[in-house]
Design a protein around this motif. Structure first.
Motif, PDB file in Angstrom:
ATOM      1  N   LEU A   1      -4.740  -2.305  20.497  1.00 36.90           N
ATOM      2  CA  LEU A   1      -4.057  -3.132  19.495  1.00 36.90           C
ATOM      3  C   LEU A   1      -2.552  -3.162  19.760  1.00 36.90           C
ATOM      4  CD1 LEU A   1      -3.869  -4.808  16.924  1.00 36.90           C
ATOM      5  CD2 LEU A   1      -3.887  -2.678  15.603  1.00 36.90           C
ATOM      6  N   CYS A   2      -1.986  -2.000  20.088  1.00 37.84           N
ATOM      7  CA  CYS A   2      -0.543  -1.935  20.384  1.00 37.84           C
ATOM      8  C   CYS A   2      -0.189  -2.831  21.566  1.00 37.84           C
ATOM      9  CB  CYS A   2      -0.123  -0.496  20.679  1.00 37.84           C
ATOM     10  SG  CYS A   2      -0.207   0.599  19.256  1.00 37.84           S
ATOM     11  N   MET A   3      -1.013  -2.809  22.602  1.00 40.81           N
ATOM     12  CA  MET A   3      -0.740  -3.616  23.798  1.00 40.81           C
ATOM     13  C   MET A   3      -1.040  -5.090  23.551  1.00 40.81           C
ATOM     14  SD  MET A   3      -1.979  -1.141  26.965  1.00 40.81           S
ATOM     15  CE  MET A   3      -3.537  -0.568  26.299  1.00 40.81           C
ATOM     16  N   ARG A   4      -2.172  -5.379  22.894  1.00 41.37           N
ATOM     17  CA  ARG A   4      -2.603  -6.759  22.686  1.00 41.37           C
ATOM     18  C   ARG A   4      -1.587  -7.558  21.876  1.00 41.37           C
ATOM     19  NH1 ARG A   4      -5.425  -9.398  18.843  1.00 41.37           N
ATOM     20  NH2 ARG A   4      -6.062  -7.588  17.631  1.00 41.37           N
ATOM     21  N   SER A   5      -0.873  -6.885  20.987  1.00 41.69           N
ATOM     22  CA  SER A   5       0.091  -7.576  20.122  1.00 41.69           C
ATOM     23  C   SER A   5       1.400  -7.894  20.832  1.00 41.69           C
ATOM     24  CB  SER A   5       0.354  -6.732  18.868  1.00 41.69           C
ATOM     25  OG  SER A   5      -0.859  -6.448  18.214  1.00 41.69           O
ATOM     26  N   ASN A   6       1.517  -7.481  22.085  1.00 41.24           N
ATOM     27  CA  ASN A   6       2.602  -7.869  22.977  1.00 41.24           C
ATOM     28  C   ASN A   6       3.977  -7.723  22.324  1.00 41.24           C
ATOM     29  OD1 ASN A   6       4.210  -9.123  24.998  1.00 41.24           O
ATOM     30  ND2 ASN A   6       2.486 -10.333  25.672  1.00 41.24           N
ATOM     31  N   LEU A   7       4.812  -8.760  22.401  1.00 44.57           N
ATOM     32  CA  LEU A   7       6.188  -8.652  21.900  1.00 44.57           C
ATOM     33  C   LEU A   7       6.245  -8.580  20.376  1.00 44.57           C
ATOM     34  CD1 LEU A   7       8.140 -10.991  24.360  1.00 44.57           C
ATOM     35  CD2 LEU A   7       7.646  -8.547  24.540  1.00 44.57           C
ATOM     36  N   ASP A   8       5.173  -9.014  19.691  1.00 45.53           N
ATOM     37  CA  ASP A   8       5.129  -8.837  18.235  1.00 45.53           C
ATOM     38  C   ASP A   8       5.171  -7.353  17.875  1.00 45.53           C
ATOM     39  OD1 ASP A   8       4.983 -11.518  17.956  1.00 45.53           O
ATOM     40  OD2 ASP A   8       2.999 -11.586  17.037  1.00 45.53           O
TER      41      ASP A   8
ATOM     42  N   ASP B   1      -4.828 -16.547  19.166  1.00 42.81           N
ATOM     43  CA  ASP B   1      -5.898 -15.608  18.866  1.00 42.81           C
ATOM     44  C   ASP B   1      -7.279 -16.196  19.167  1.00 42.81           C
ATOM     45  OD1 ASP B   1      -6.560 -13.050  17.983  1.00 42.81           O
ATOM     46  OD2 ASP B   1      -7.035 -13.762  15.978  1.00 42.81           O
ATOM     47  N   THR B   2      -7.398 -17.503  19.054  1.00 47.25           N
ATOM     48  CA  THR B   2      -8.715 -18.133  19.220  1.00 47.25           C
ATOM     49  C   THR B   2      -8.970 -18.646  20.633  1.00 47.25           C
ATOM     50  OG1 THR B   2      -7.814 -20.277  18.512  1.00 47.25           O
ATOM     51  CG2 THR B   2      -8.758 -18.865  16.795  1.00 47.25           C
ATOM     52  N   VAL B   3      -7.907 -18.800  21.430  1.00 46.15           N
ATOM     53  CA  VAL B   3      -8.098 -19.447  22.739  1.00 46.15           C
ATOM     54  C   VAL B   3      -7.915 -18.519  23.941  1.00 46.15           C
ATOM     55  CG1 VAL B   3      -7.468 -21.724  21.857  1.00 46.15           C
ATOM     56  CG2 VAL B   3      -5.695 -20.279  22.863  1.00 46.15           C
ATOM     57  N   VAL B   4      -7.324 -17.340  23.728  1.00 48.11           N
ATOM     58  CA  VAL B   4      -7.065 -16.441  24.866  1.00 48.11           C
ATOM     59  C   VAL B   4      -7.954 -15.209  24.774  1.00 48.11           C
ATOM     60  CG1 VAL B   4      -5.322 -15.125  26.132  1.00 48.11           C
ATOM     61  CG2 VAL B   4      -4.677 -17.252  25.005  1.00 48.11           C
ATOM     62  N   ASN B   5      -8.606 -14.874  25.855  1.00 50.18           N
ATOM     63  CA  ASN B   5      -9.491 -13.721  25.958  1.00 50.18           C
ATOM     64  C   ASN B   5      -8.771 -12.428  25.568  1.00 50.18           C
ATOM     65  OD1 ASN B   5     -10.166 -11.387  28.056  1.00 50.18           O
ATOM     66  ND2 ASN B   5     -12.062 -12.486  27.593  1.00 50.18           N
ATOM     67  N   ARG B   6      -9.478 -11.566  24.809  1.00 54.69           N
ATOM     68  CA  ARG B   6      -8.868 -10.334  24.295  1.00 54.69           C
ATOM     69  C   ARG B   6      -8.349  -9.442  25.415  1.00 54.69           C
ATOM     70  NH1 ARG B   6     -10.659  -5.149  23.179  1.00 54.69           N
ATOM     71  NH2 ARG B   6      -9.571  -4.105  21.446  1.00 54.69           N
ATOM     72  N   GLN B   7      -9.155  -9.225  26.446  1.00 50.14           N
ATOM     73  CA  GLN B   7      -8.729  -8.336  27.529  1.00 50.14           C
ATOM     74  C   GLN B   7      -7.522  -8.912  28.264  1.00 50.14           C
ATOM     75  OE1 GLN B   7     -10.059  -5.132  28.047  1.00 50.14           O
ATOM     76  NE2 GLN B   7      -8.161  -4.998  29.264  1.00 50.14           N
ATOM     77  N   ALA B   8      -7.497 -10.237  28.403  1.00 54.95           N
ATOM     78  CA  ALA B   8      -6.343 -10.883  29.050  1.00 54.95           C
ATOM     79  C   ALA B   8      -5.080 -10.647  28.222  1.00 54.95           C
ATOM     80  CB  ALA B   8      -6.597 -12.379  29.220  1.00 54.95           C
TER      81      ALA B   8
ATOM     82  N   ILE C   1      -4.561  -8.055  26.221  1.00 52.98           N
ATOM     83  CA  ILE C   1      -4.199  -6.634  26.381  1.00 52.98           C
ATOM     84  C   ILE C   1      -3.431  -6.434  27.687  1.00 52.98           C
ATOM     85  CG2 ILE C   1      -5.130  -4.307  26.790  1.00 52.98           C
ATOM     86  CD1 ILE C   1      -7.503  -5.157  24.925  1.00 52.98           C
ATOM     87  N   ASN C   2      -3.940  -7.010  28.757  1.00 53.32           N
ATOM     88  CA  ASN C   2      -3.300  -6.853  30.076  1.00 53.32           C
ATOM     89  C   ASN C   2      -1.898  -7.448  30.085  1.00 53.32           C
ATOM     90  OD1 ASN C   2      -5.685  -5.685  30.909  1.00 53.32           O
ATOM     91  ND2 ASN C   2      -6.443  -7.509  31.978  1.00 53.32           N
ATOM     92  N   LYS C   3      -1.779  -8.653  29.501  1.00 54.99           N
ATOM     93  CA  LYS C   3      -0.463  -9.310  29.484  1.00 54.99           C
ATOM     94  C   LYS C   3       0.510  -8.551  28.584  1.00 54.99           C
ATOM     95  CE  LYS C   3       1.840 -13.783  29.018  1.00 54.99           C
ATOM     96  NZ  LYS C   3       3.082 -13.201  28.490  1.00 54.99           N
ATOM     97  N   GLY C   4       0.004  -8.082  27.434  1.00 62.25           N
ATOM     98  CA  GLY C   4       0.860  -7.328  26.521  1.00 62.25           C
ATOM     99  C   GLY C   4       1.382  -6.060  27.159  1.00 62.25           C
ATOM    100  N   ASN C   5       0.500  -5.339  27.840  1.00 68.71           N
ATOM    101  CA  ASN C   5       0.912  -4.128  28.539  1.00 68.71           C
ATOM    102  C   ASN C   5       1.989  -4.432  29.575  1.00 68.71           C
ATOM    103  OD1 ASN C   5       0.740  -1.358  29.549  1.00 68.71           O
ATOM    104  ND2 ASN C   5      -0.349  -2.242  31.286  1.00 68.71           N
ATOM    105  N   LYS C   6       1.761  -5.478  30.352  1.00 69.47           N
ATOM    106  CA  LYS C   6       2.719  -5.853  31.407  1.00 69.47           C
ATOM    107  C   LYS C   6       4.077  -6.231  30.807  1.00 69.47           C
ATOM    108  CE  LYS C   6       3.269  -9.145  35.238  1.00 69.47           C
ATOM    109  NZ  LYS C   6       2.678 -10.324  35.909  1.00 69.47           N
TER     110      LYS C   6
END
Length: 398
Positions: free
Chosen positions: A118-125, A365-372, A374-379
């Protein structure tokens, strides 16, 4: 010092009543389903005068008996290699590491993973929430900030303080970070000892510390409130910015911070399991905190002006625009009365950016895959941290 019986001394004050009757406190109750009352006040209030004695003794036995860099290397060795009953080390070191190396019965690594995601998936938010709600909102609690003021944290500068907070948060919220001897575990132990070192320093050097009103420096109850900031307040901020999360992610976030709190030496009974408990605990703590004072305003403005001082963005207009966006988010996330007390500047069209963000998040939230995500948020979060760490290596921010 005689034992002090603490009362919910600010429960009739306008700042307390307004927060819980019509401000973010009211929203937290609605968000969590909490049942707020003072029935458990006496169970929690003694922790205002309670500290991490184990951590304090380690500092006395290790840091205060040798040069700082030698002590730090010694602690790093213990973190990486572990400590056993038979090792020839100070008893306090043995006690601390045998506690932190013991995996609590309640620990669930799958939940920890969900919280980290959740921390990673929320990215810059996530970073907006930490800065513009959790950190700056915490400055409204005058007594909570006294250790920052007495250790002259303002002189260090907001860029350095923000960099340190970000370093801790990012490194404790990645996959497997909190496994024994890993980087998040290391950050938790080092942060625990930094708190103890600061506390002993305040008690030795700052004769004006008002123990009765302010509690022990960096006391266990204030620590609880800080980590509720990283869980409940953080999650509420993500919600306000249009993010959604599953029940598992929600439980995971609280579980993640419960374990970090355990490693930091916060008593387990102060660590909430969910948003309902966290809101009820937070309600009791806020009743002993006055609203913002002049130090609060200084801290808030130091954080706001960090965007102007930080050379990560090359051009002055970019820095001014970033400051404007953070001000917009602060007004959006905090109560108006809190913003006025902290003297957050009035700006035009302040609702446009956060509301646009809310709409984008609902679509994203509806159009982008959850794992994608998470990966982008982490990066993206690692990139921001890297920029801050590179900046603070500059001599101007040491």
């Amino acid at each position: 010092m005689e034992k002090v019986i603490l009362q919910p001394r600010f429960k009739d004050s306008p700042h307390f009543k307004d927060f819980w009757a019509k401000g973010n406190g009211k929203q937290l109750v609605e968000f969590s389903g909490a049942e707020i009352s003072f029935k458990d006040f006496e169970k929690f209030s003694p922790y205002f005068y309670h500290v991490d004695e184990i951590g304090d003794q380690v500092v006395r036995d290790v840091y205060l008996t040798k040069k700082f860099h030698e002590a730090s290397k010694e602690i790093e060795r213990y973190i990486r290699n572990g400590v056993s009953e038979n090792d020839d080390v100070p008893e306090s070191v043995k006690e601390l590491f045998l506690q932190t190396q013991k995996i609590p019965d309640w620990l669930d690594y799958d939940l920890i993973k969900s919280g980290a995601e959740l921390c990673m998936r929320s990215n810059l938010d996530s970073l907006i929430s930490l800065r513009d709600y959790c950190l700056i909102g915490g400055y409204d609690y005058a007594y909570l900030n006294k250790p920052l003021i007495t250790t002259e944290a303002l002189k260090k500068g907001a860029v350095k303080r923000l960099s340190e907070t970000l370093d801790f948060w990012v490194n404790t919220t990645r996959y497997d970070a909190l496994n024994l001897h890993n980087k998040g575990y290391e950050f938790a132990i080092k942060t625990r000892l930094i708190h103890s070192y600061a506390r002993l320093s305040i008690k030795k050097n700052y004769k004006g510390w008002d123990m009765e009103n302010w509690g022990e420096p960096i006391n266990s109850w204030d620590m609880m409130a800080t980590y509720i900031g990283f869980s409940l307040v953080f999650m509420h901020s993500l919600h306000k910015l249009g993010n959604t999360f599953s029940d598992t992610e929600e439980k995971g976030l609280f579980h993640l911070w419960k374990y970090i709190g355990y490693l930091l030496g916060i008593p387990e009974k102060l660590l909430p399991n969910d948003k309902k408990q966290a809101t009820e605990y937070f309600y009791l703590w806020t009743s002993v905190q006055p609203s913002a004072d002049k130090d609060s305003v200084l801290l808030a403005h130091s954080l706001l002006n960090e965007s102007l001082e930080n050379p990560i963005l090359k051009y002055k207009f970019q820095r001014k625009n970033l400051r404007y966006l953070h001000i917009c988010c602060t007004w959006f996330l905090l109560d108006d009365e809190v913003c006025k007390r902290l003297k957050i500047p009035e700006v035009s069209y302040r609702k446009v950016f956060p509301r646009t963000k809310w709409i984008i998040n609902k679509i994203y939230d509806t159009v982008v895959n959850r794992q994608a995500r998470i990966n982008k948020g982490n990066k993206d979060q690692m990139k921001v941290l890297s920029d801050y760490l590179n900046t603070t290596q500059n001599s101007n921010f040491r």
